[in-house]
Scaffold this motif. Structure first.
Motif, short mmCIF file in Angstrom:
data_model
loop_
_atom_site.label_atom_id
_atom_site.label_comp_id
_atom_site.label_asym_id
_atom_site.label_seq_id
_atom_site.Cartn_x
_atom_site.Cartn_y
_atom_site.Cartn_z
N LEU A 1 0.84 -1.20 0.00
CA LEU A 1 0.00 0.00 0.00
C LEU A 1 0.88 1.26 0.00
CD1 LEU A 1 -2.91 1.09 0.10
CD2 LEU A 1 -2.72 1.11 2.60
N ALA A 2 1.92 1.25 0.82
CA ALA A 2 2.84 2.39 0.84
C ALA A 2 3.52 2.55 -0.51
CB ALA A 2 3.87 2.22 1.95
N LEU A 3 3.88 1.42 -1.14
CA LEU A 3 4.52 1.48 -2.46
C LEU A 3 3.58 2.00 -3.54
CD1 LEU A 3 6.49 -1.89 -2.41
CD2 LEU A 3 7.51 0.38 -2.72
N SER A 4 2.28 1.83 -3.33
CA SER A 4 1.31 2.29 -4.33
C SER A 4 1.14 3.80 -4.32
CB SER A 4 -0.05 1.62 -4.08
OG SER A 4 0.07 0.23 -4.26
N CYS A 5 1.58 4.43 -3.25
CA CYS A 5 1.50 5.89 -3.18
C CYS A 5 2.66 6.51 -3.96
CB CYS A 5 1.53 6.35 -1.73
SG CYS A 5 0.04 5.86 -0.82
N ASP A 6 2.45 7.73 -4.42
CA ASP A 6 3.51 8.42 -5.18
C ASP A 6 4.71 8.75 -4.30
OD1 ASP A 6 2.00 8.63 -7.63
OD2 ASP A 6 0.79 10.16 -6.63
N LEU A 7 4.44 9.12 -3.04
CA LEU A 7 5.49 9.57 -2.14
C LEU A 7 5.33 8.87 -0.79
CD1 LEU A 7 5.13 13.43 -2.77
CD2 LEU A 7 6.68 11.85 -3.94
N ARG A 8 6.45 8.68 -0.09
CA ARG A 8 6.42 8.07 1.24
C ARG A 8 7.19 8.94 2.23
NH1 ARG A 8 5.75 4.79 -2.55
NH2 ARG A 8 7.65 5.59 -3.45
N VAL A 9 6.51 9.29 3.32
CA VAL A 9 7.17 9.95 4.44
C VAL A 9 7.21 8.93 5.56
CG1 VAL A 9 7.12 11.89 6.04
CG2 VAL A 9 6.22 12.18 3.72
N LEU A 10 8.43 8.65 6.06
CA LEU A 10 8.58 7.61 7.07
C LEU A 10 8.94 8.21 8.42
CD1 LEU A 10 8.42 5.67 4.69
CD2 LEU A 10 10.47 4.51 5.55
N ALA A 11 8.33 7.68 9.47
CA ALA A 11 8.82 7.95 10.81
C ALA A 11 10.10 7.14 11.01
CB ALA A 11 7.77 7.53 11.84
N ASP A 12 10.94 7.60 11.92
CA ASP A 12 12.23 6.91 12.07
C ASP A 12 12.08 5.51 12.68
OD1 ASP A 12 11.63 7.77 14.62
OD2 ASP A 12 13.39 9.06 14.84
N ASP A 13 10.87 5.17 13.13
CA ASP A 13 10.65 3.79 13.63
C ASP A 13 10.02 2.89 12.56
OD1 ASP A 13 8.06 4.73 13.48
OD2 ASP A 13 7.49 4.14 15.51
N ALA A 14 9.94 3.38 11.32
CA ALA A 14 9.28 2.58 10.27
C ALA A 14 10.10 1.33 9.95
CB ALA A 14 9.11 3.43 9.00
N ARG A 15 9.37 0.25 9.69
CA ARG A 15 10.01 -1.03 9.36
C ARG A 15 9.22 -1.67 8.22
NH1 ARG A 15 13.60 -2.56 12.91
NH2 ARG A 15 13.31 -4.81 12.81
N LEU A 16 9.89 -1.79 7.07
CA LEU A 16 9.23 -2.27 5.85
C LEU A 16 9.63 -3.71 5.57
CD1 LEU A 16 10.11 0.84 3.61
CD2 LEU A 16 8.20 0.59 5.21
N CYS A 17 8.67 -4.53 5.19
CA CYS A 17 8.99 -5.93 4.93
C CYS A 17 8.04 -6.51 3.89
CB CYS A 17 8.89 -6.74 6.23
SG CYS A 17 9.08 -8.52 6.00
N MET A 18 8.59 -7.08 2.82
CA MET A 18 7.77 -7.81 1.84
C MET A 18 7.78 -9.27 2.27
SD MET A 18 5.98 -6.72 -0.68
CE MET A 18 6.58 -5.59 -1.95
N LYS A 19 6.82 -9.61 3.10
CA LYS A 19 6.86 -10.90 3.79
C LYS A 19 6.26 -12.05 3.00
CE LYS A 19 6.29 -12.77 8.35
NZ LYS A 19 5.75 -12.47 9.68
N GLU A 20 5.56 -11.74 1.91
CA GLU A 20 4.78 -12.77 1.22
C GLU A 20 5.56 -14.04 0.90
OE1 GLU A 20 4.56 -9.56 0.80
OE2 GLU A 20 2.49 -8.96 0.43
N PRO A 21 6.78 -13.94 0.29
CA PRO A 21 7.47 -15.19 -0.04
C PRO A 21 7.76 -16.07 1.18
CG PRO A 21 8.38 -13.40 -1.31
CD PRO A 21 7.47 -12.76 -0.29
#
Ligand code: CAA
Length: 260
Positions: free
Chosen positions: A130-150
């Motif tokens: 969902l975040a990737l679908s947006c044009d821009l991303r503003v992250l808090a410094d505690d953000a943790r991104l993971c493509m967990k599907e595989p």
């Protein structure tokens, strides 16, 4: 849109439209904004019904996480209370079912507006997409991104693979997805996955500043420019130069007084 707001709330979404800015909040914080098909259909409904005047769409999550991805109860025999039964992969129409879910994500690329994800805490799987679908991303410094599907025996199928490859390149996208490792905010910024990283307490303020800056340019020029930029990667220089000429002419003609 007011008649459908109750439905949106029921599927875990809040929507606020103030003049030219729409803010969508994933609002199931007690489940870390875990997502269901009803929520994805609700997102599609929001996209289809946004007023023409909207120039910026902010997508945010309530509570400590942006989104923990798909509601894992979907994979249990009990399912998620209140959710309709979903077709299995063995049934005809399964791809159509996924297409319906993807509609909740695809509209965020629309030329009409700029979409901004405000990401704090975890953005996992469907949440990261969902975040990737947006044009821009503003992250808090505690953000943790993971493509967990595989790691769960799935492929990412909610329209996130193209923006991921476009942003980080194929080798890094393979590494991130096939290890399902978590990327922190600092690395996300290095990879281009964040336009901005701010202290968590300043996330809302930073997004508001960005929104104000996005609204400071001419609305018609902004829409035409986003359209132009979006097609640049698929064009040759000559094709893009032609597209620039056509866009400029159309924009300026649209501003001429009636009758020339
Ligand atoms: N589905 C359902 N419930 C979830 C959930 C999820 N994805 N994530 C969190 N929750 C629930 C927890 O079960 C817990 O409920 P209870 O209070 O009833 O126990 C509550 O939310 C709070 O969770 P935590 O106590 O774990 O909160 P935390 O802040 O310590 O950790 C977290 C947050 C790291 C996100 C952790 O909850 C977690 O790892 N969740 C699972 C993430 C996951 O694997 N998601 C699937 C991604 S793949 C995908 O999305 C596939 C796709 O697109 C098709």
């Amino acid at each position: 849109m007011s008649s459908s707001l109750a439905d949106l709330t029921a599927c875990g979404l809040d929507l606020a439209v103030e003049d030219t800015v729409a803010t969508i909040t994933l609002s199931r914080p007690e489940r870390r904004n875990a997502m269901t098909p009803a929520m994805w259909h609700g997102l599609a409904q929001v996209g289809a019904a946004l007023p023409e005047r909207v120039r910026v769409v902010v997508v945010r999550g309530a509570g400590p996480s942006f989104s923990a991805g798909i509601d894992l109860r979907m994979f249990s025999a009990e399912g998620v209370p209140g959710e309709q039964r979903q077709p299995s992969a063995a049934e005809p129409g399964f791809e159509d079912f996924i297409a319906g879910l993807q509609a909740g994500y695809l509209w965020l690329r629309d030329d009409r507006f700029v979409s901004v994800a405000a990401v704090q805490g975890h953005a996992i799987g469907a949440g990261f997409q969902l975040a990737l679908s947006c044009d821009l991303r503003v992250l808090a410094d505690d953000a943790r991104l993971c493509m967990k599907e595989p790691a769960l025996g799935l492929v990412p199928d909610l329209t996130g693979t193209k923006p991921l490859v476009d942003i980080v390149g194929l080798p890094r996208a393979i590494e991130l997805c096939l290890t399902a490792r978590t990327v922190g905010a600092a690395e996300a910024a290095e990879l281009g996955l964040a336009e901005l990283v701010v202290p968590a307490a300043e996330l809302d303020h930073a997004v508001a500043d960005l929104v104000a800056a996005l609204l400071s340019t001419d609305a018609a020029a902004a829409r035409a420019t986003k359209r132009l930029l979006s097609q640049a990667a698929g064009n040759t220089v000559a094709q893009q130069a032609a597209a620039e000429r056509a866009a400029q002419a159309a924009l300026l003609r649209s501003k001429l007084p009636a009758g020339g």
